[in-house]
Design an enzyme around this catalytic site. Structure first.
Site, PDB file in Angstrom:
ATOM      1  N   GLN A   1       3.728 -10.500  16.402  1.00  0.00           N
ATOM      2  CA  GLN A   1       4.555 -10.902  15.249  1.00  0.00           C
ATOM      3  C   GLN A   1       5.304  -9.729  14.632  1.00  0.00           C
ATOM      4  OE1 GLN A   1       2.050 -13.734  12.571  1.00  0.00           O
ATOM      5  NE2 GLN A   1       0.631 -12.728  13.947  1.00  0.00           N
TER       6      GLN A   1
ATOM      7  N   SER B   1      -1.400 -35.006  19.091  1.00  0.00           N
ATOM      8  CA  SER B   1      -1.598 -33.565  18.952  1.00  0.00           C
ATOM      9  C   SER B   1      -1.158 -33.157  17.553  1.00  0.00           C
ATOM     10  CB  SER B   1      -0.761 -32.821  19.983  1.00  0.00           C
ATOM     11  OG  SER B   1       0.602 -33.043  19.724  1.00  0.00           O
TER      12      SER B   1
ATOM     13  N   ARG C   1       3.393 -26.056  21.070  1.00  0.00           N
ATOM     14  CA  ARG C   1       3.532 -27.515  20.923  1.00  0.00           C
ATOM     15  C   ARG C   1       3.644 -28.207  22.289  1.00  0.00           C
ATOM     16  NH1 ARG C   1       4.069 -30.794  16.947  1.00  0.00           N
ATOM     17  NH2 ARG C   1       4.748 -29.364  15.322  1.00  0.00           N
TER      18      ARG C   1
ATOM     19  N   ASP D   1       5.165  -9.332   5.730  1.00  0.00           N
ATOM     20  CA  ASP D   1       4.390 -10.249   4.875  1.00  0.00           C
ATOM     21  C   ASP D   1       5.213 -10.926   3.765  1.00  0.00           C
ATOM     22  OD1 ASP D   1       2.275  -9.342   6.394  1.00  0.00           O
ATOM     23  OD2 ASP D   1       1.559  -7.927   4.889  1.00  0.00           O
TER      24      ASP D   1
ATOM     25  N   THR E   1       8.062  -4.933   5.243  1.00  0.00           N
ATOM     26  CA  THR E   1       6.820  -5.574   5.695  1.00  0.00           C
ATOM     27  C   THR E   1       7.139  -6.986   6.163  1.00  0.00           C
ATOM     28  OG1 THR E   1       4.724  -6.551   4.965  1.00  0.00           O
ATOM     29  CG2 THR E   1       6.301  -6.103   3.236  1.00  0.00           C
TER      30      THR E   1
ATOM     31  N   LYS F   1       0.859 -39.553  17.104  1.00  0.00           N
ATOM     32  CA  LYS F   1       0.960 -38.250  17.747  1.00  0.00           C
ATOM     33  C   LYS F   1      -0.469 -37.850  18.042  1.00  0.00           C
ATOM     34  CE  LYS F   1       3.092 -34.888  15.574  1.00  0.00           C
ATOM     35  NZ  LYS F   1       3.690 -34.148  14.451  1.00  0.00           N
TER      36      LYS F   1
ATOM     37  N   GLY G   1       0.826  -1.208   0.000  1.00  0.00           N
ATOM     38  CA  GLY G   1       0.000   0.000   0.000  1.00  0.00           C
ATOM     39  C   GLY G   1       0.859   1.257   0.000  1.00  0.00           C
TER      40      GLY G   1
ATOM     41  N   GLY H   1       0.025 -11.887   7.443  1.00  0.00           N
ATOM     42  CA  GLY H   1       0.477 -12.103   6.069  1.00  0.00           C
ATOM     43  C   GLY H   1      -0.418 -11.412   5.058  1.00  0.00           C
TER      44      GLY H   1
ATOM     45  N   ARG I   1      -4.016 -32.153  22.046  1.00  0.00           N
ATOM     46  CA  ARG I   1      -4.949 -31.239  21.378  1.00  0.00           C
ATOM     47  C   ARG I   1      -4.504 -30.895  19.959  1.00  0.00           C
ATOM     48  NH1 ARG I   1      -6.046 -27.290  26.533  1.00  0.00           N
ATOM     49  NH2 ARG I   1      -7.953 -28.330  27.180  1.00  0.00           N
TER      50      ARG I   1
HETATM   51  O1  F6P Z   1       1.133  -5.690   6.351  1.00  0.00           O
HETATM   52  C1  F6P Z   1       1.546  -5.981   7.638  1.00  0.00           C
HETATM   53  C2  F6P Z   1       0.401  -6.460   8.493  1.00  0.00           C
HETATM   54  O2  F6P Z   1       0.898  -6.818   9.763  1.00  0.00           O
HETATM   55  C3  F6P Z   1      -0.419  -7.607   7.902  1.00  0.00           C
HETATM   56  O3  F6P Z   1       0.195  -8.850   8.048  1.00  0.00           O
HETATM   57  C4  F6P Z   1      -1.717  -7.457   8.651  1.00  0.00           C
HETATM   58  O4  F6P Z   1      -2.783  -7.969   7.900  1.00  0.00           O
HETATM   59  C5  F6P Z   1      -1.858  -5.973   8.834  1.00  0.00           C
HETATM   60  O5  F6P Z   1      -0.554  -5.420   8.682  1.00  0.00           O
HETATM   61  C6  F6P Z   1      -2.437  -5.526  10.146  1.00  0.00           C
HETATM   62  O6  F6P Z   1      -2.561  -4.151  10.131  1.00  0.00           O
HETATM   63  P1  F6P Z   1      -2.918  -3.250  11.399  1.00  0.00           P
HETATM   64  O7  F6P Z   1      -1.700  -3.197  12.277  1.00  0.00           O
HETATM   65  O8  F6P Z   1      -3.247  -1.921  10.817  1.00  0.00           O
HETATM   66  O9  F6P Z   1      -4.039  -3.933  12.097  1.00  0.00           O
END
Ligand code: F6P
Length: 324
Positions: free
Chosen positions: A256, A219, A158, A131, A129, A217, A107, A174, A166
Site C-alpha cells: 500500500q 460473497s 472480488r 494514513d 503519510t 450475493k 510522529g 492507517g 467467500r
Molecule cells: O504511517 C504510515 C504507516 O504505513 C501506517 O499505516 C502503518 O501502521 C505503519 O506506517 C507501518 O510502519 P512500518 O513500515 O514501520 O512497519
C-alpha cells in the site's frame, strides 16, 4: 527574525508516494528564491549522524514519478530524547541551516515541534503519510495513491471471492485512523468497513454480511483497519459464530505504501512544496502546509499533530446506503 539563506529538507517515518514530488518542489522553489538546499538522508537519524548533502535542480530531476523517497527515511528512537535532538541541532548549525522542511506523518511532525521548542530553528511541515490522519488538511501526500492501490487489490480479490462464494476480510493500513478503510470500501463497493472511529460489534458485522447474502450475493468483502487485531480478529469471530460462512483474510501490508504517485498526489505534493518555501518567505514558522477546499492553508504544527481528524459522517452514510 533571521533572514533565510539555507534550508534543509528531510523525510521521516513511513514513506508515501509523492514524497519525491514534494522534495523536488521544495528544492527547485528554494533554489529559485536564491537559497541553498541540503538534503538530509534517513530522516532524524541522518540529521543526528550528519548524513547531509547539497541538492541541486539536477539532483531532483526524473523523480516526480518515483514512489518511495530519494532521501530515504527511518524511525529514530534517539531523536525522541533531548540529547538526540541536541546532536541533530548541532548539524543544523554546522551547515548553517536556517530552516528545515520536514515531510512526514504525525510522529515526524511531533519531533519537529519538539526540536523547534528546544532550539532556534524555523520549521515547516509537509503532511506526508498514506494514513490521511493529520488535522487541518483535507489530504496528505500519498493517501490518494494508496487508496487507488487498495481499490485495485480489492477489485482483484472480488473476482476470487465471487468465484468461491467467500467472505473476505481485507486488512489495510492507517495506524489509528480509518480513512483508507472507509474510503476504499466505498470505492471498491465493499459491504462494510471496520474502522477505529466507529465501534463495530460482531452482530453488526453479521448483519452487514447478511445483507450481501440477502441480495443473493454469496460473497462479501469487508475492509478492516489494522488497529485492534485487524482482519484476523474479526475473521476468527465470524468463523466461530457463523460456521456457515467460508471466510478468508487478506492483509495488504506494505504494498500500500509503494508505487508511482497518482496525478493527484504529484500535483498536491508540488503545490505543498512550493507553498512551504512561500510560507518561509512570508515569515511563517512552525506551521504545517495543508489543503482545504482546494486552497493552501497554514496550520500550527501543534494543532496538526494534537487534534484528531474526524471522519466525515456523510461518508459513513454513503457506505451504509450503498451496501444495502
Ligand atoms: O504511517 C504510515 C504507516 O504505513 C501506517 O499505516 C502503518 O501502521 C505503519 O506506517 C507501518 O510502519 P512500518 O513500515 O514501520 O512497519
Amino acid at each position: 527574525m533571521k533572514d533565510i539563506k539555507t534550508i534543509g529538507v528531510l523525510t521521516s517515518g513511513g514513506d508515501s508516494p509523492g514524497m519525491n514530488a514534494a522534495i523536488r518542489a521544495v528544492t527547485r522553489s528554494a533554489i529559485f528564491a536564491g537559497w541553498k538546499v541540503y538534503g538530509i538522508y534517513r530522516g532524524w537519524e541522518g540529521l543526528i549522524n550528519g548524513e547531509i548533502k547539497e541538492l541541486t535542480n539536477e539532483s531532483v530531476s526524473s523523480t516526480i514519478q518515483r514512489g518511495g523517497t530519494i532521501l530515504k527515511t527511518a524511525r529514530s528512537d534517539e531523536f525522541r530524547t533531548p540529547e538526540g535532538r541536541t546532536k541533530a541541532y548541532e548539524h543544523l548549525r554546522k551547515y548553517k541551516i536556517d530552516a528545515l522542511i520536514v515531510l512526514g506523518g504525525n510522529g515526524s511532525l511531533s519531533g519537529a515541534q519538539e526540536l523547534a521548542r528546544e532550539h532556534e530553528i524555523a520549521i515547516v511541515g509537509l503532511p506526508g503519510t498514506i494514513d490521511n490522519d493529520l488535522y487541518g488538511t483535507d489530504y496528505t501526500i500519498g493517501y490518494d495513491t494508496a487508496l487507488n492501490t487498495i481499490m485495485d487489490c480489492v477489485d482483484k480479490i472480488r473476482d476470487t471471492a465471487t468465484s468461491h462464494d467467500r467472505i473476505f476480510f481485507v486488512e489495510v493500513m492507517g495506524r489509528d485512523a480509518g480513512f483508507l478503510a472507509q474510503n476504499s470500501a466505498i470505492a471498491a463497493g465493499a459491504e462494510a468497513a471496520i474502522i477505529p472511529e466507529a465501534n463495530t460489534d460482531i452482530d453488526q458485522l453479521a448483519s452487514f454480511i447478511g445483507r450481501g447474502i440477502r441480495k443473493s450475493k454469496n460473497s462479501s468483502i469487508v475492509l478492516v483497519s489494522e488497529k485492534d487485531g485487524g482482519a484476523m480478529h474479526y475473521a476468527e469471530r465470524v468463523r466461530a459464530e457463523y460456521p456457515q460462512y467460508d471466510v478468508r483474510v487478506s492483509i495488504l501490508g506494505h504494498l500500500q505504501r509503494g508505487g508511482s504517485p497518482s496525478a493527484f498526489d504529484r500535483i498536491l505534493a508540488s503545490r505543498m512544496g512550493v507553498a512551504a518555501i512561500e510560507a518561509l518567505k512570508e515569515g511563517q514558522r512552525n506551521i504545517m502546509i495543508g489543503i482545504k477546499d482546494d486552497t493552501i492553508v497554514y496550520i500550527p504544527i501543534s494543532k496538526a499533530v494534537k487534534i484528531d481528524k474526524p471522519i466525515d459522517s456523510e461518508l459513513r452514510n454513503v457506505l451504509d446506503i450503498l451496501s444495502t
